[in-house]
Design a protein around this motif. Structure first.
Motif, mmCIF file in Angstrom:
data_model
loop_
_atom_site.group_PDB
_atom_site.id
_atom_site.type_symbol
_atom_site.label_atom_id
_atom_site.label_comp_id
_atom_site.label_asym_id
_atom_site.label_seq_id
_atom_site.Cartn_x
_atom_site.Cartn_y
_atom_site.Cartn_z
ATOM 1 N N GLN A 1 26.898 49.219 17.674
ATOM 2 C CA GLN A 1 25.386 48.200 16.326
ATOM 3 C C GLN A 1 25.258 46.375 17.406
ATOM 4 N N ALA B 1 17.517 49.171 12.200
ATOM 5 C CA ALA B 1 18.591 50.313 11.591
ATOM 6 C C ALA B 1 17.741 51.703 11.591
ATOM 7 N N THR C 1 25.588 53.288 9.230
ATOM 8 C CA THR C 1 26.204 53.854 10.294
ATOM 9 C C THR C 1 27.371 54.296 10.688
ATOM 10 N N LYS D 1 22.170 55.105 21.509
ATOM 11 C CA LYS D 1 21.813 53.928 21.210
ATOM 12 C C LYS D 1 20.619 52.642 21.532
ATOM 13 N N ALA E 1 19.622 52.911 15.454
ATOM 14 C CA ALA E 1 21.650 52.516 14.986
ATOM 15 C C ALA E 1 22.236 54.222 14.168
ATOM 16 N N THR E 2 20.731 54.217 13.092
ATOM 17 C CA THR E 2 21.437 55.897 12.675
ATOM 18 C C THR E 2 20.565 57.356 13.012
ATOM 19 N N LEU F 1 22.897 49.545 9.311
ATOM 20 C CA LEU F 1 24.553 49.469 10.230
ATOM 21 C C LEU F 1 25.811 49.727 9.967
#
Length: 206
Positions: free
Chosen positions: A67, A156, A100, A15, A159-160, A97
Protein backbone atom coordinates in the motif's frame (compact mmCIF):
# COMPACT_ATOMS: atom_id res chain seq x y z
CA UNK A 1 16.23 3.21 -12.18
CA UNK A 2 13.33 1.58 -10.34
CA UNK A 3 13.76 -1.93 -8.95
CA UNK A 4 10.88 -3.99 -7.59
CA UNK A 5 11.64 -6.89 -5.27
CA UNK A 6 8.85 -9.44 -5.13
CA UNK A 7 7.49 -12.87 -5.99
CA UNK A 8 5.33 -13.72 -9.01
CA UNK A 9 2.64 -15.44 -6.91
CA UNK A 10 2.40 -12.63 -4.38
CA UNK A 11 -0.73 -10.55 -4.79
CA UNK A 12 0.95 -7.72 -2.92
CA UNK A 13 3.92 -7.78 -5.28
CA UNK A 14 1.45 -7.77 -8.16
CA UNK A 15 -0.21 -4.57 -6.93
CA UNK A 16 3.06 -2.74 -7.38
CA UNK A 17 3.75 -4.40 -10.76
CA UNK A 18 0.28 -3.49 -11.97
CA UNK A 19 0.54 0.20 -11.08
CA UNK A 20 4.04 0.39 -12.58
CA UNK A 21 2.58 -1.02 -15.78
CA UNK A 22 -0.44 1.29 -15.78
CA UNK A 23 1.89 4.25 -15.27
CA UNK A 24 4.07 2.86 -18.09
CA UNK A 25 7.18 3.08 -15.93
CA UNK A 26 10.28 1.03 -16.73
CA UNK A 27 11.59 -1.04 -13.86
CA UNK A 28 13.78 -4.03 -13.09
CA UNK A 29 12.05 -7.06 -11.58
CA UNK A 30 14.05 -8.62 -8.74
CA UNK A 31 12.61 -12.01 -7.84
CA UNK A 32 12.76 -12.87 -4.14
CA UNK A 33 12.57 -16.66 -3.77
CA UNK A 34 10.24 -16.91 -0.80
CA UNK A 35 10.26 -20.72 -0.80
CA UNK A 36 14.04 -20.67 -0.42
CA UNK A 37 13.84 -18.12 2.38
CA UNK A 38 15.47 -15.30 0.43
CA UNK A 39 13.23 -12.79 2.23
CA UNK A 40 14.95 -13.70 5.52
CA UNK A 41 18.50 -13.25 4.23
CA UNK A 42 20.55 -10.30 5.54
CA UNK A 43 20.74 -8.58 2.15
CA UNK A 44 16.95 -8.47 1.86
CA UNK A 45 16.39 -7.62 5.52
CA UNK A 46 18.59 -4.59 4.92
CA UNK A 47 15.86 -3.36 2.55
CA UNK A 48 12.94 -4.42 4.71
CA UNK A 49 13.60 -5.62 8.27
CA UNK A 50 10.07 -7.08 8.31
CA UNK A 51 11.22 -9.66 5.73
CA UNK A 52 8.21 -9.12 3.46
CA UNK A 53 7.71 -8.46 -0.22
CA UNK A 54 7.29 -6.21 -2.08
CA UNK A 55 10.00 -3.61 -1.73
CA UNK A 56 10.44 -0.85 -4.29
CA UNK A 57 13.77 0.92 -4.70
CA UNK A 58 13.71 4.16 -6.69
CA UNK A 59 17.24 5.49 -6.99
CA UNK A 60 18.22 5.92 -3.32
CA UNK A 61 14.69 5.59 -1.90
CA UNK A 62 13.46 2.22 -0.60
CA UNK A 63 9.73 1.76 0.06
CA UNK A 64 8.36 -1.36 1.77
CA UNK A 65 4.70 -2.48 1.98
CA UNK A 66 2.40 -2.77 -1.02
CA UNK A 67 0.00 0.00 0.00
CA UNK A 68 2.86 2.39 0.76
CA UNK A 69 4.39 1.61 -2.64
CA UNK A 70 1.09 2.42 -4.36
CA UNK A 71 0.92 5.77 -2.55
CA UNK A 72 4.52 6.56 -3.47
CA UNK A 73 4.15 5.67 -7.16
CA UNK A 74 0.82 7.46 -7.49
CA UNK A 75 2.08 10.68 -5.95
CA UNK A 76 5.57 10.59 -7.47
CA UNK A 77 4.60 9.63 -11.02
CA UNK A 78 0.82 9.79 -11.40
CA UNK A 79 -0.02 13.32 -10.36
CA UNK A 80 -3.57 13.46 -9.03
CA UNK A 81 -4.92 10.86 -11.45
CA UNK A 82 -4.44 7.84 -9.18
CA UNK A 83 -4.44 9.54 -5.77
CA UNK A 84 -6.50 12.70 -5.17
CA UNK A 85 -4.99 15.58 -3.25
CA UNK A 86 -8.15 17.11 -1.74
CA UNK A 87 -8.78 15.91 1.80
CA UNK A 88 -12.23 14.35 1.40
CA UNK A 89 -11.63 12.17 -1.71
CA UNK A 90 -8.15 11.35 -0.42
CA UNK A 91 -9.66 10.05 2.82
CA UNK A 92 -12.03 7.80 0.88
CA UNK A 93 -9.20 6.28 -1.14
CA UNK A 94 -7.09 5.74 1.98
CA UNK A 95 -10.04 3.98 3.63
CA UNK A 96 -9.81 1.29 0.94
CA UNK A 97 -6.10 0.86 1.60
CA UNK A 98 -7.04 0.17 5.21
CA UNK A 99 -9.76 -2.28 4.13
CA UNK A 100 -7.19 -4.03 1.96
CA UNK A 101 -4.87 -4.55 4.93
CA UNK A 102 -7.80 -5.50 7.18
CA UNK A 103 -10.91 -7.25 5.90
CA UNK A 104 -9.48 -8.37 2.54
CA UNK A 105 -6.34 -9.73 4.18
CA UNK A 106 -8.41 -11.54 6.82
CA UNK A 107 -10.77 -12.90 4.16
CA UNK A 108 -9.84 -13.74 0.54
CA UNK A 109 -6.10 -13.36 1.06
CA UNK A 110 -6.09 -15.71 4.06
CA UNK A 111 -8.24 -18.31 2.27
CA UNK A 112 -5.78 -18.23 -0.65
CA UNK A 113 -2.84 -18.70 1.72
CA UNK A 114 -4.59 -21.70 3.24
CA UNK A 115 -5.40 -23.49 -0.01
CA UNK A 116 -2.60 -22.40 -2.35
CA UNK A 117 0.32 -22.28 0.08
CA UNK A 118 -0.94 -24.75 2.73
CA UNK A 119 -0.65 -22.19 5.52
CA UNK A 120 -1.58 -24.15 8.64
CA UNK A 121 -1.94 -21.10 10.89
CA UNK A 122 -5.05 -19.86 9.03
CA UNK A 123 -8.51 -20.21 10.57
CA UNK A 124 -10.29 -21.20 7.35
CA UNK A 125 -13.83 -20.86 8.73
CA UNK A 126 -13.11 -17.31 9.85
CA UNK A 127 -11.47 -16.50 6.51
CA UNK A 128 -14.58 -17.71 4.65
CA UNK A 129 -16.84 -15.63 6.90
CA UNK A 130 -14.69 -12.53 6.44
CA UNK A 131 -14.62 -13.13 2.68
CA UNK A 132 -18.41 -13.29 2.46
CA UNK A 133 -18.71 -10.12 4.52
CA UNK A 134 -16.26 -7.95 2.57
CA UNK A 135 -17.29 -9.27 -0.86
CA UNK A 136 -20.91 -8.47 -0.07
CA UNK A 137 -19.95 -4.98 1.09
CA UNK A 138 -17.91 -4.28 -2.05
CA UNK A 139 -20.54 -5.77 -4.36
CA UNK A 140 -23.16 -3.48 -2.78
CA UNK A 141 -20.81 -0.50 -2.99
CA UNK A 142 -20.33 -1.10 -6.72
CA UNK A 143 -24.07 -1.34 -7.41
CA UNK A 144 -24.28 2.28 -8.58
CA UNK A 145 -20.70 3.02 -9.62
CA UNK A 146 -17.99 1.67 -11.89
CA UNK A 147 -15.02 2.39 -9.60
CA UNK A 148 -14.59 2.35 -5.85
CA UNK A 149 -14.15 6.11 -5.50
CA UNK A 150 -13.85 9.38 -7.41
CA UNK A 151 -15.66 8.14 -10.52
CA UNK A 152 -12.39 6.82 -11.96
CA UNK A 153 -9.78 4.19 -11.32
CA UNK A 154 -7.52 5.05 -8.38
CA UNK A 155 -5.12 3.15 -6.16
CA UNK A 156 -8.19 2.15 -4.13
CA UNK A 157 -9.03 -0.18 -7.03
CA UNK A 158 -5.45 -1.33 -7.53
CA UNK A 159 -5.00 -2.13 -3.83
CA UNK A 160 -8.19 -4.16 -3.48
CA UNK A 161 -8.22 -5.82 -6.89
CA UNK A 162 -5.59 -8.61 -6.68
CA UNK A 163 -6.81 -10.66 -3.73
CA UNK A 164 -10.44 -10.22 -4.77
CA UNK A 165 -9.70 -11.39 -8.31
CA UNK A 166 -7.61 -14.24 -6.84
CA UNK A 167 -10.40 -15.32 -4.47
CA UNK A 168 -11.03 -18.53 -6.48
CA UNK A 169 -7.48 -19.63 -5.53
CA UNK A 170 -8.86 -19.78 -2.00
CA UNK A 171 -11.97 -21.63 -3.14
CA UNK A 172 -14.04 -18.47 -2.66
CA UNK A 173 -16.50 -18.21 -5.54
CA UNK A 174 -17.28 -14.79 -7.02
CA UNK A 175 -20.38 -16.00 -8.87
CA UNK A 176 -22.73 -14.37 -6.35
CA UNK A 177 -21.10 -10.96 -6.80
CA UNK A 178 -21.94 -9.71 -10.32
CA UNK A 179 -20.91 -6.12 -9.62
CA UNK A 180 -17.47 -7.30 -8.53
CA UNK A 181 -17.12 -9.48 -11.63
CA UNK A 182 -17.96 -6.50 -13.85
CA UNK A 183 -15.47 -4.32 -11.94
CA UNK A 184 -12.74 -6.94 -12.39
CA UNK A 185 -13.32 -6.86 -16.14
CA UNK A 186 -13.17 -3.05 -16.18
CA UNK A 187 -9.81 -3.13 -14.47
CA UNK A 188 -8.55 -5.67 -16.99
CA UNK A 189 -9.49 -3.28 -19.79
CA UNK A 190 -7.36 -0.43 -18.43
CA UNK A 191 -4.61 0.61 -20.87
CA UNK A 192 -1.30 -1.20 -20.17
CA UNK A 193 -2.97 -3.67 -17.79
CA UNK A 194 -0.80 -6.68 -16.97
CA UNK A 195 -1.84 -9.94 -15.32
CA UNK A 196 -0.30 -12.54 -13.05
CA UNK A 197 -0.83 -16.28 -12.48
CA UNK A 198 -4.54 -16.55 -11.67
CA UNK A 199 -5.40 -13.19 -13.26
CA UNK A 200 -5.35 -13.34 -17.02
CA UNK A 201 -5.28 -10.34 -19.30
CA UNK A 202 -8.72 -9.64 -20.78
CA UNK A 203 -9.39 -10.12 -24.47
CA UNK A 204 -9.32 -6.94 -26.49
CA UNK A 205 -12.67 -5.22 -26.92
CA UNK A 206 -13.82 -4.05 -30.36
Amino acid sequence: MIRLYGHELSGNSYKARLLLSLLELDYEWMKVDLLAGAHKKPEFLALNPFGQVPVLVDEDTAIADAQAILVYLARQYGGEEWLPIAAEPLSRVVRWLSITAGEIRQGPESARLYHLFKATNINLERAIQRSEFILTQINNHLADREWLECGRSTIADIATFPYIALAPDGEISLDSYPNILAWIERIKQLPSFTGMPGIETAAAVG
